[in-house]
Write an enzyme that holds these catalytic residues in place. Sequence first.
Site, PDB file in Angstrom:
ATOM      1  N   HIS A   8      21.089  64.082  31.055  1.00 32.31           N
ATOM      2  CA  HIS A   8      22.058  65.096  31.483  1.00 32.31           C
ATOM      3  C   HIS A   8      23.349  64.459  32.017  1.00 32.31           C
ATOM      4  CE1 HIS A   8      21.457  64.141  35.730  1.00 32.31           C
ATOM      5  NE2 HIS A   8      20.174  64.022  35.435  1.00 32.31           N
ATOM      6  N   GLY A  21      15.366  63.616  41.572  1.00 32.59           N
ATOM      7  CA  GLY A  21      14.002  63.991  41.252  1.00 32.59           C
ATOM      8  C   GLY A  21      13.963  65.388  40.667  1.00 32.59           C
ATOM      9  N   ARG A  59      20.769  71.023  35.571  1.00 29.55           N
ATOM     10  CA  ARG A  59      21.681  69.983  35.078  1.00 29.55           C
ATOM     11  C   ARG A  59      21.380  69.620  33.624  1.00 29.55           C
ATOM     12  NH1 ARG A  59      18.155  67.878  38.974  1.00 29.55           N
ATOM     13  NH2 ARG A  59      17.030  65.939  38.473  1.00 29.55           N
ATOM     14  N   GLU A  84      12.362  65.695  35.537  1.00 27.77           N
ATOM     15  CA  GLU A  84      12.494  64.368  36.136  1.00 27.77           C
ATOM     16  C   GLU A  84      11.221  64.008  36.912  1.00 27.77           C
ATOM     17  OE1 GLU A  84      13.241  61.474  36.107  1.00 27.77           O
ATOM     18  OE2 GLU A  84      15.315  61.281  36.813  1.00 27.77           O
TER      19      GLU A  84
END
Length: 199
Positions: A8, A21, A59, A84
Amino acid sequence: MRIGLVRHGLTDWNAAGRIQGQTDIPLNEVGRNQAERLGKRLESDDYHWDYIVTSGLSRAQETGEILSRMLHVPMLEPDARLKERGFGQVEGLTSDERVTRWGESWDTLDLGQEQIKDIQVRALAFLNDLWSTYAEQNVLIVTHGAFLANLLAALFQDQYNERIGNLSLTVLEKEQSDWIPILYNCTQHLSMEAAEQSE
């Protein structure tokens, strides 16, 4: 089958050096511009993409939506396995803050981080499912830096250890049972932006 692995675009936490995270931090304006730069590159590349899938975190989702709009490529439903790595108590902290709280070896402590083997298991399960469903298509996957680093480590052991850049592009092709790297962690489209601004 060809897959494009995209990290991203930039967020305010990226810029400040804070670990994100699974905290849902949006793109900033630089990140949106980066996504458009990659979109322009992909418009002129020889690669053809059939679908885009993201982790669902905003994101990654917005990065995917920008690429989808520019390339006229449909988006699949987000897949939570692309999220993530969870960093537990460390999320939101800068390097200095982590060291102040827990010392230089903070990353060896159990602070609620997702284990490497667990992120690799979900990453490989995602790839296997993608292959079984879309074996004849090419798919752009918009995800996250630690996720990508651990996926590539699972696929290629220690062959690749370079930090994965925001809006970098890695391209893999499936040949029989193996994924073959065609392009790795390429941010050429962002370098072109800097060159144009300096002219």
